[in-house]
Write an enzyme that holds these catalytic residues in place. Sequence first.
Site, PDB file in Angstrom:
ATOM      1  N   HIS A  73      59.742  48.801   8.567  1.00 14.09           N
ATOM      2  CA  HIS A  73      59.022  47.901   7.656  1.00 14.09           C
ATOM      3  C   HIS A  73      57.535  47.857   8.020  1.00 14.09           C
ATOM      4  O   HIS A  73      56.663  47.989   7.158  1.00 14.09           O
ATOM      5  CB  HIS A  73      59.649  46.506   7.757  1.00 14.09           C
ATOM      6  CG  HIS A  73      58.943  45.424   7.009  1.00 14.09           C
ATOM      7  ND1 HIS A  73      59.495  44.798   5.916  1.00 14.09           N
ATOM      8  CD2 HIS A  73      57.732  44.825   7.206  1.00 14.09           C
ATOM      9  CE1 HIS A  73      58.657  43.871   5.464  1.00 14.09           C
ATOM     10  NE2 HIS A  73      57.589  43.870   6.239  1.00 14.09           N
ATOM     11  N   GLU A  74      57.246  47.707   9.308  1.00 11.80           N
ATOM     12  CA  GLU A  74      55.843  47.629   9.750  1.00 11.80           C
ATOM     13  C   GLU A  74      55.148  48.992   9.633  1.00 11.80           C
ATOM     14  O   GLU A  74      53.967  49.059   9.281  1.00 11.80           O
ATOM     15  CB  GLU A  74      55.768  47.091  11.175  1.00 11.80           C
ATOM     16  CG  GLU A  74      56.373  45.710  11.374  1.00 11.80           C
ATOM     17  CD  GLU A  74      55.771  44.642  10.471  1.00 11.80           C
ATOM     18  OE1 GLU A  74      54.617  44.811  10.017  1.00 11.80           O
ATOM     19  OE2 GLU A  74      56.460  43.636  10.204  1.00 11.80           O
ATOM     20  N   HIS A  77      53.984  49.402   6.186  1.00 12.77           N
ATOM     21  CA  HIS A  77      52.709  48.707   5.929  1.00 12.77           C
ATOM     22  C   HIS A  77      51.533  49.617   6.303  1.00 12.77           C
ATOM     23  O   HIS A  77      50.558  49.733   5.557  1.00 12.77           O
ATOM     24  CB  HIS A  77      52.624  47.418   6.744  1.00 12.77           C
ATOM     25  CG  HIS A  77      53.333  46.255   6.127  1.00 12.77           C
ATOM     26  ND1 HIS A  77      53.331  46.005   4.774  1.00 12.77           N
ATOM     27  CD2 HIS A  77      54.053  45.240   6.689  1.00 12.77           C
ATOM     28  CE1 HIS A  77      54.024  44.901   4.522  1.00 12.77           C
ATOM     29  NE2 HIS A  77      54.483  44.428   5.672  1.00 12.77           N
ATOM     30  N   HIS A  83      54.610  44.272   0.548  1.00 14.87           N
ATOM     31  CA  HIS A  83      55.887  43.608   0.315  1.00 14.87           C
ATOM     32  C   HIS A  83      56.298  43.702  -1.151  1.00 14.87           C
ATOM     33  O   HIS A  83      55.456  43.665  -2.057  1.00 14.87           O
ATOM     34  CB  HIS A  83      55.790  42.129   0.706  1.00 14.87           C
ATOM     35  CG  HIS A  83      55.525  41.917   2.154  1.00 14.87           C
ATOM     36  ND1 HIS A  83      54.566  41.048   2.621  1.00 14.87           N
ATOM     37  CD2 HIS A  83      56.093  42.474   3.254  1.00 14.87           C
ATOM     38  CE1 HIS A  83      54.551  41.061   3.950  1.00 14.87           C
ATOM     39  NE2 HIS A  83      55.471  41.929   4.354  1.00 14.87           N
TER      40      HIS A  83
END
Length: 327
Positions: A73-74, A77, A83
Amino acid sequence: MSTQNYNTFLTNINKAFDMISSQTSMQFVERTNQTEYITFTYTTSNSSPLGWQKNRVNGIKIYNITYPAIIAHEIMHSMGIMHEQCRPDRDQYIIVDVNKAVEGSRHNFNLYNDYAGHGAFDFGSVMMYQSTDFAIDSSQPVMTKLDGSTFTKQRTGLSAGDYAGINHLYGPVNATSTVNGTYTMTTALASDKNVDVSGSSTADGTSIILYSASTGNNQRFTFTKSDHGYYTIKSILDPTKVLTVKSNGTTNGTAVELRTNANTDSQKWLLFNLGNNGFGFAPKNAPALRLEVKNGTTTNLTPIVIGTTDQTVQPSTKQRFILTKVN
């Protein structure tokens, strides 16, 4: 950090990389002497910079070192992926009340018009929060579905939508001058009208226009990396010729033409991935402007120009183009 925790952290960082690359074209290389890279630090929270900046090291902070999907997830980014609840079209699927979120966390629910989603809204995305995340009171969810029902998040792996989004974001450009894909540029105004090299000419100064879709090389282009974050748009008719802002112009309505690549800023384009709405293009010599179909008309021979855009919203329809791979 203990040796055991360090080894666990390292193992799950690699699992996160593998998770992303397993169904995408993304490959992650261990840093040697590169000036731009990712670092991972064990801290009390999870965070990452959004996207990439030249000469910057992206420092990713991880608390949940035993969850590869949270690390992924990071990493996403850092890849420029926001998101899911921040999609510009999110209000068609969910109700968001930021007043129910803890102050200091409300940016997690902002709309990001330049970070549009790809495909249908994805409640199963690894980038999607659950209803009660950052809620002041867990009985008062920050987000609900349109019918008022709540939903949970998943952090076990990337969804099919996540993989499709990554492939859409990183798919339509070439990393080197080697041609690995040719694309048409269809205006979002009409599915049967493409960006076209007028008369299939390769002479410097040839007009770039809108014309009925065809299979000719006059409507086929490749995208090649130029400066950091920018691309040249080459004509298949002659790969030495690229889309160029006429006379290095920076004013609204300046024409775009075909011209020999001289590596000028008027020949370099920043791509904005607009998800389902295609792509927007900003010339490096005039970054506040966008490639557009003049006056938003779909008549054959309409000039392709650069024009003003409202920076607070997605580009207008005349400034959006659908890239379709043709070979």
